[in-house]
Scaffold this motif. Structure first.
Motif, mmCIF file in Angstrom:
data_model
loop_
_atom_site.group_PDB
_atom_site.id
_atom_site.type_symbol
_atom_site.label_atom_id
_atom_site.label_comp_id
_atom_site.label_asym_id
_atom_site.label_seq_id
_atom_site.Cartn_x
_atom_site.Cartn_y
_atom_site.Cartn_z
ATOM 1 N N GLY A 79 43.421 37.919 43.380
ATOM 2 C CA GLY A 79 44.718 38.027 42.729
ATOM 3 C C GLY A 79 45.753 37.047 43.233
ATOM 4 N N ALA A 80 45.543 36.407 44.406
ATOM 5 C CA ALA A 80 46.525 35.473 44.947
ATOM 6 C C ALA A 80 46.542 34.158 44.181
ATOM 7 C CB ALA A 80 46.236 35.209 46.427
ATOM 8 N N ASP A 81 45.393 33.767 43.634
ATOM 9 C CA ASP A 81 45.298 32.530 42.851
ATOM 10 C C ASP A 81 44.146 32.698 41.861
ATOM 11 O OD1 ASP A 81 45.471 29.963 41.858
ATOM 12 O OD2 ASP A 81 44.544 29.005 43.608
ATOM 13 N N PRO A 82 44.325 33.553 40.848
ATOM 14 C CA PRO A 82 43.202 33.907 39.976
ATOM 15 C C PRO A 82 42.573 32.728 39.250
ATOM 16 C CG PRO A 82 45.291 34.716 39.086
ATOM 17 C CD PRO A 82 45.551 34.264 40.480
ATOM 18 N N PHE A 83 43.384 31.809 38.724
ATOM 19 C CA PHE A 83 42.807 30.695 37.971
ATOM 20 C C PHE A 83 42.074 29.729 38.900
ATOM 21 C CE2 PHE A 83 46.521 31.422 34.838
ATOM 22 C CZ PHE A 83 45.830 32.477 34.258
ATOM 23 N N GLY A 84 42.590 29.557 40.125
ATOM 24 C CA GLY A 84 41.886 28.733 41.097
ATOM 25 C C GLY A 84 40.558 29.349 41.497
ATOM 26 N N TYR A 85 40.559 30.665 41.655
ATOM 27 C CA TYR A 85 39.334 31.391 41.999
ATOM 28 C C TYR A 85 38.295 31.238 40.889
ATOM 29 C CZ TYR A 85 36.343 35.496 42.849
ATOM 30 O OH TYR A 85 35.276 36.349 43.039
ATOM 31 N N LEU A 86 38.717 31.438 39.648
ATOM 32 C CA LEU A 86 37.791 31.320 38.521
ATOM 33 C C LEU A 86 37.270 29.902 38.388
ATOM 34 C CD1 LEU A 86 39.830 33.397 35.899
ATOM 35 C CD2 LEU A 86 37.777 34.148 37.121
ATOM 36 N N SER A 87 38.164 28.940 38.516
ATOM 37 C CA SER A 87 37.774 27.539 38.406
ATOM 38 C C SER A 87 36.726 27.174 39.457
ATOM 39 C CB SER A 87 39.007 26.644 38.570
ATOM 40 O OG SER A 87 38.648 25.307 38.791
ATOM 41 N N GLY A 88 36.932 27.641 40.683
ATOM 42 C CA GLY A 88 35.984 27.334 41.740
ATOM 43 C C GLY A 88 34.602 27.897 41.464
#
Length: 290
Positions: A79-88
């Motif tokens: 939840g701290a950086d959801p789009f970064g997490y998904l992208s990774g």
């Protein structure tokens, strides 16, 4: 118009990516196209693109993952950086598939993931098509009624079929009759998976880091956007009640190689409501015809 019964036979595989399971269905031959689905309750890859897969598979290798947090993939999202997490994780999936460069197609939540991946690793993206992506100036105004409906699905009295049907028929599409009852029932059953209820993937950030998370989730604030040269086409339903159509112009004004197509009498689900138009435009754009 393509219907669920027109789906081709798809190869199904689950990949281990950084300790998470990512389920993938794929079919077709040709340049690889990764199709990333939206973040509404009960969403999944194949259900999101059920009217598009067969047509695109005539020219492309169509790869359709269940996004982390959904379907048959591992649940839980950072939840701290959801789009970064998904992208990774999607970038890790490309490594597992042995693909150095792909076309990306992303709807809503999946559109935000595609855009973040292109910003973080532009050398991995050939062409990109976005439909009503999240993160296009959405932190600068009160959330739409459609977004509030989506984000409140697991709050209050919890999930229900009525809440899901209201979200889909009132906010996701322009023509409520275009969505069959069976699709709503399937999504409702998927939405009440105990693992999903325990950790809903799409929710408003809270706590001391909430403002920072919202800032990270607004791509129009990212200086890299003005340098992103990946050929991009943005399709946006003119009657989108989830992500405001004004986000389309924000992206087109900032991205140096971005075309924009505003689709009349269409809501948030362009690829479903206007499948024939979408399939033709998508196929031609990915082939290099602008």
């Amino acid at each position: 118009m393509t219907t669920p019964t027109d789906l081709p036979t798809m190869q199904e595989t689950t990949y281990d990516v950084d300790g998470k399971k990512i389920f993938v269905a794929e079919t077709g031959d040709g340049p690889p196209v990764v199709m990333l689905h939206g973040g509404g309750p009960g969403a999944s890859g194949v259900s999101n693109y059920v009217r598009n897969i067969a047509r695109l598979a005539e020219r492309y290798r169509v790869i359709v993952p269940d996004m982390p947090g959904y379907g048959r993939s591992s649940k839980g999202v950072d939840g701290a950086d959801p789009f970064g997490y998904l992208s990774g994780l999607i970038r890790g999936l490309l490594d597992e598939l042995g693909l150095e460069k792909v076309h990306l197609v992303g709807n809503s939540y999946g559109g935000a993931c595609a855009l973040r991946l292109a910003l973080d690793a532009p050398h991995r993206v050939d062409r990109m098509l976005l439909m009503g992506p999240a993160g296009a100036g959405t932190t600068r105004a009160v959330p739409t009624r459609g977004m509030k409906s989506l984000l409140s699905y697991y709050t209050g009295d919890g999930p229900s079929r009525l809440k899901l049907e209201t979200f889909i028929r009132n906010y996701l599409v322009f023509n409520a009759a275009s969505v069959p009852d069976s699709a709503i029932e399937d999504r409702y059953q998927a939405s009440i998976d105990p693992e999903v209820i325990a950790s809903p993937p799409a929710k408003l950030p809270s706590g001391p880091g909430a403002l920072r998370t919202l800032w990270k989730s607004d791509f129009t604030r990212d200086p890299r956007l003005s340098r992103l040269s990946v050929p991009t086409l943005v399709l946006w339903g003119a009657e989108d009640k989830v992500n405001r159509p004004s986000g389309a112009r924000m992206l087109a004004d900032r991205m140096p190689n971005c075309d924009l197509y505003l689709v009349a009498n269409t809501g948030h689900w362009v690829q479903f409501e206007r499948a024939d138009l979408f399939n033709r435009i998508c196929s031609d754009f990915l082939a290099g015809h602008r």
